[in-house]
Design a protein around this motif. Structure first.
Motif, PDB file in Angstrom:
ATOM      1  N   CYS A   1       1.403   2.710  -3.289  1.00  0.00           N
ATOM      2  CA  CYS A   1       0.189   2.974  -4.073  1.00  0.00           C
ATOM      3  C   CYS A   1      -0.101   4.475  -4.158  1.00  0.00           C
ATOM      4  O   CYS A   1       0.059   5.191  -3.160  1.00  0.00           O
ATOM      5  CB  CYS A   1      -0.976   2.257  -3.384  1.00  0.00           C
ATOM      6  SG  CYS A   1      -2.563   2.621  -4.117  1.00  0.00           S
TER       7      CYS A   1
ATOM      8  N   TYR B   1      -5.036  -2.964   5.168  1.00  0.00           N
ATOM      9  CA  TYR B   1      -6.484  -2.694   5.258  1.00  0.00           C
ATOM     10  C   TYR B   1      -7.337  -3.925   4.916  1.00  0.00           C
ATOM     11  O   TYR B   1      -8.433  -4.078   5.453  1.00  0.00           O
ATOM     12  CB  TYR B   1      -6.865  -1.559   4.304  1.00  0.00           C
ATOM     13  CG  TYR B   1      -6.001  -0.338   4.423  1.00  0.00           C
ATOM     14  CD1 TYR B   1      -6.083   0.496   5.541  1.00  0.00           C
ATOM     15  CD2 TYR B   1      -5.091   0.005   3.417  1.00  0.00           C
ATOM     16  CE1 TYR B   1      -5.291   1.630   5.652  1.00  0.00           C
ATOM     17  CE2 TYR B   1      -4.301   1.133   3.514  1.00  0.00           C
ATOM     18  CZ  TYR B   1      -4.396   1.939   4.635  1.00  0.00           C
ATOM     19  OH  TYR B   1      -3.608   3.052   4.736  1.00  0.00           O
TER      20      TYR B   1
ATOM     21  N   CYS C   1       0.813  -1.231   0.000  1.00  0.00           N
ATOM     22  CA  CYS C   1       0.000   0.000   0.000  1.00  0.00           C
ATOM     23  C   CYS C   1       0.847   1.282   0.000  1.00  0.00           C
ATOM     24  O   CYS C   1       0.452   2.274  -0.612  1.00  0.00           O
ATOM     25  CB  CYS C   1      -0.921   0.032   1.216  1.00  0.00           C
ATOM     26  SG  CYS C   1      -2.359  -1.051   1.072  1.00  0.00           S
TER      27      CYS C   1
ATOM     28  N   TYR D   1      -9.375  -1.370  -3.097  1.00  0.00           N
ATOM     29  CA  TYR D   1      -9.662  -0.186  -2.275  1.00  0.00           C
ATOM     30  C   TYR D   1     -10.115  -0.542  -0.857  1.00  0.00           C
ATOM     31  O   TYR D   1     -11.071   0.024  -0.326  1.00  0.00           O
ATOM     32  CB  TYR D   1     -10.712   0.710  -2.968  1.00  0.00           C
ATOM     33  CG  TYR D   1     -10.155   1.423  -4.181  1.00  0.00           C
ATOM     34  CD1 TYR D   1      -9.258   2.492  -4.034  1.00  0.00           C
ATOM     35  CD2 TYR D   1     -10.509   1.039  -5.467  1.00  0.00           C
ATOM     36  CE1 TYR D   1      -8.727   3.141  -5.129  1.00  0.00           C
ATOM     37  CE2 TYR D   1      -9.989   1.677  -6.581  1.00  0.00           C
ATOM     38  CZ  TYR D   1      -9.101   2.724  -6.402  1.00  0.00           C
ATOM     39  OH  TYR D   1      -8.575   3.371  -7.503  1.00  0.00           O
ATOM     40  N   TYR D   2      -9.408  -1.482  -0.252  1.00  0.00           N
ATOM     41  CA  TYR D   2      -9.705  -1.853   1.131  1.00  0.00           C
ATOM     42  C   TYR D   2      -9.487  -0.670   2.085  1.00  0.00           C
ATOM     43  O   TYR D   2     -10.118  -0.600   3.136  1.00  0.00           O
ATOM     44  CB  TYR D   2      -8.831  -3.026   1.576  1.00  0.00           C
ATOM     45  CG  TYR D   2      -9.008  -4.253   0.732  1.00  0.00           C
ATOM     46  CD1 TYR D   2     -10.205  -4.954   0.738  1.00  0.00           C
ATOM     47  CD2 TYR D   2      -7.979  -4.713  -0.093  1.00  0.00           C
ATOM     48  CE1 TYR D   2     -10.373  -6.082  -0.046  1.00  0.00           C
ATOM     49  CE2 TYR D   2      -8.131  -5.837  -0.871  1.00  0.00           C
ATOM     50  CZ  TYR D   2      -9.332  -6.520  -0.841  1.00  0.00           C
ATOM     51  OH  TYR D   2      -9.493  -7.635  -1.619  1.00  0.00           O
ATOM     52  N   CYS D   3      -8.597   0.220   1.710  1.00  0.00           N
ATOM     53  CA  CYS D   3      -8.348   1.400   2.549  1.00  0.00           C
ATOM     54  C   CYS D   3      -9.632   2.220   2.701  1.00  0.00           C
ATOM     55  O   CYS D   3      -9.850   2.860   3.719  1.00  0.00           O
ATOM     56  CB  CYS D   3      -7.230   2.256   1.957  1.00  0.00           C
ATOM     57  SG  CYS D   3      -7.475   2.686   0.229  1.00  0.00           S
TER      58      CYS D   3
ATOM     59  N   SER E   1      -2.890   5.878  -4.120  1.00  0.00           N
ATOM     60  CA  SER E   1      -4.046   6.237  -3.274  1.00  0.00           C
ATOM     61  C   SER E   1      -3.730   6.213  -1.776  1.00  0.00           C
ATOM     62  O   SER E   1      -4.562   6.604  -0.956  1.00  0.00           O
ATOM     63  CB  SER E   1      -5.213   5.273  -3.537  1.00  0.00           C
ATOM     64  OG  SER E   1      -5.560   5.247  -4.894  1.00  0.00           O
ATOM     65  N   TYR E   2      -2.534   5.731  -1.423  1.00  0.00           N
ATOM     66  CA  TYR E   2      -2.171   5.644  -0.001  1.00  0.00           C
ATOM     67  C   TYR E   2      -2.227   7.041   0.636  1.00  0.00           C
ATOM     68  O   TYR E   2      -1.624   7.976   0.119  1.00  0.00           O
ATOM     69  CB  TYR E   2      -0.777   5.034   0.145  1.00  0.00           C
ATOM     70  CG  TYR E   2      -0.278   4.976   1.572  1.00  0.00           C
ATOM     71  CD1 TYR E   2      -0.948   4.222   2.525  1.00  0.00           C
ATOM     72  CD2 TYR E   2       0.853   5.690   1.964  1.00  0.00           C
ATOM     73  CE1 TYR E   2      -0.500   4.172   3.837  1.00  0.00           C
ATOM     74  CE2 TYR E   2       1.318   5.640   3.263  1.00  0.00           C
ATOM     75  CZ  TYR E   2       0.633   4.879   4.200  1.00  0.00           C
ATOM     76  OH  TYR E   2       1.071   4.840   5.503  1.00  0.00           O
TER      77      TYR E   2
ATOM     78  N   GLY F   1      -6.176   4.779  -8.125  1.00  0.00           N
ATOM     79  CA  GLY F   1      -5.746   3.441  -8.514  1.00  0.00           C
ATOM     80  C   GLY F   1      -5.449   2.617  -7.282  1.00  0.00           C
ATOM     81  O   GLY F   1      -5.136   3.165  -6.228  1.00  0.00           O
ATOM     82  N   CYS F   2      -5.584   1.283  -7.418  1.00  0.00           N
ATOM     83  CA  CYS F   2      -5.301   0.354  -6.321  1.00  0.00           C
ATOM     84  C   CYS F   2      -4.391  -0.741  -6.856  1.00  0.00           C
ATOM     85  O   CYS F   2      -4.683  -1.344  -7.892  1.00  0.00           O
ATOM     86  CB  CYS F   2      -6.603  -0.246  -5.793  1.00  0.00           C
ATOM     87  SG  CYS F   2      -6.352  -1.481  -4.491  1.00  0.00           S
ATOM     88  N   ILE F   3      -3.309  -1.007  -6.162  1.00  0.00           N
ATOM     89  CA  ILE F   3      -2.330  -1.997  -6.637  1.00  0.00           C
ATOM     90  C   ILE F   3      -2.383  -3.307  -5.842  1.00  0.00           C
ATOM     91  O   ILE F   3      -1.474  -4.129  -5.925  1.00  0.00           O
ATOM     92  CB  ILE F   3      -0.896  -1.405  -6.638  1.00  0.00           C
ATOM     93  CG1 ILE F   3      -0.462  -0.966  -5.233  1.00  0.00           C
ATOM     94  CG2 ILE F   3      -0.782  -0.248  -7.626  1.00  0.00           C
ATOM     95  CD1 ILE F   3       1.022  -0.591  -5.128  1.00  0.00           C
ATOM     96  N   CYS F   4      -3.465  -3.511  -5.079  1.00  0.00           N
ATOM     97  CA  CYS F   4      -3.576  -4.725  -4.249  1.00  0.00           C
ATOM     98  C   CYS F   4      -3.385  -6.021  -5.050  1.00  0.00           C
ATOM     99  O   CYS F   4      -2.824  -6.978  -4.522  1.00  0.00           O
ATOM    100  CB  CYS F   4      -4.935  -4.771  -3.564  1.00  0.00           C
ATOM    101  SG  CYS F   4      -5.040  -3.727  -2.104  1.00  0.00           S
TER     102      CYS F   4
HETATM  103  S1  SF4 Z   1      -5.893  -0.734  -0.350  1.00  0.00           S
HETATM  104 FE1  SF4 Z   1      -5.446  -0.512  -2.543  1.00  0.00          FE
HETATM  105  S2  SF4 Z   1      -6.005   1.640  -2.968  1.00  0.00           S
HETATM  106 FE2  SF4 Z   1      -5.758   1.464  -0.780  1.00  0.00          FE
HETATM  107  S3  SF4 Z   1      -3.629   2.065  -0.409  1.00  0.00           S
HETATM  108 FE3  SF4 Z   1      -3.706  -0.193  -0.566  1.00  0.00          FE
HETATM  109  S4  SF4 Z   1      -3.200  -0.627  -2.690  1.00  0.00           S
HETATM  110 FE4  SF4 Z   1      -3.798   1.517  -2.567  1.00  0.00          FE
END
Ligand code: SF4
Ligand code: SF4
Length: 74
Positions: A18, A30, A15, A62-64, A20-21, A44-47
């Motif tokens: 990322c 998250y 995260c 987007y678990y955050c 979006s962090y 964007g989300c890189i999970c």
């Molecule tokens: S959950 Fe996804 S969007 Fe949120 S910080 Fe982590 S990688 Fe990025």
């Protein structure tokens, strides 16, 4: 115990790389420990590139913002 587990998972969590962090040392992981208390600006989300995501066969992003994955066993 939970603290130790969170620390261990955070070693794999990407995260912090990322866009979006939210920063400010927000404690990541998250997908397993719930959403951030900070405002998330979605860029964007890189999970899906993460080891934790792959090994748990997670499918969300987007678990955050949304909180832990329904498949989380923690
Ligand atoms: S959950 Fe996804 S969007 Fe949120 S910080 Fe982590 S990688 Fe990025
Ligand atoms: S799946 Fe996303 S929130 Fe979960 S550990 Fe990986 S990068 Fe972090």
């Amino acid at each position: 115990m939970r603290k130790i587990l969170r620390f261990f998972i955070s070693l794999f969590c990407i995260c912090k790389k990322c866009p979006s962090y939210p920063g400010k040392k927000d404690p990541v992981t998250y997908c397993e420990f719930g959403k951030s208390g900070m405002e998330i600006k979605k860029k964007g989300c890189i999970c899906s590139r993460c080891f934790v995501w792959k090994v748990n066969r997670f499918s969300n992003h987007y678990y955050c913002e949304t909180g832990k994955d329904p498949k989380s066993k923690i």
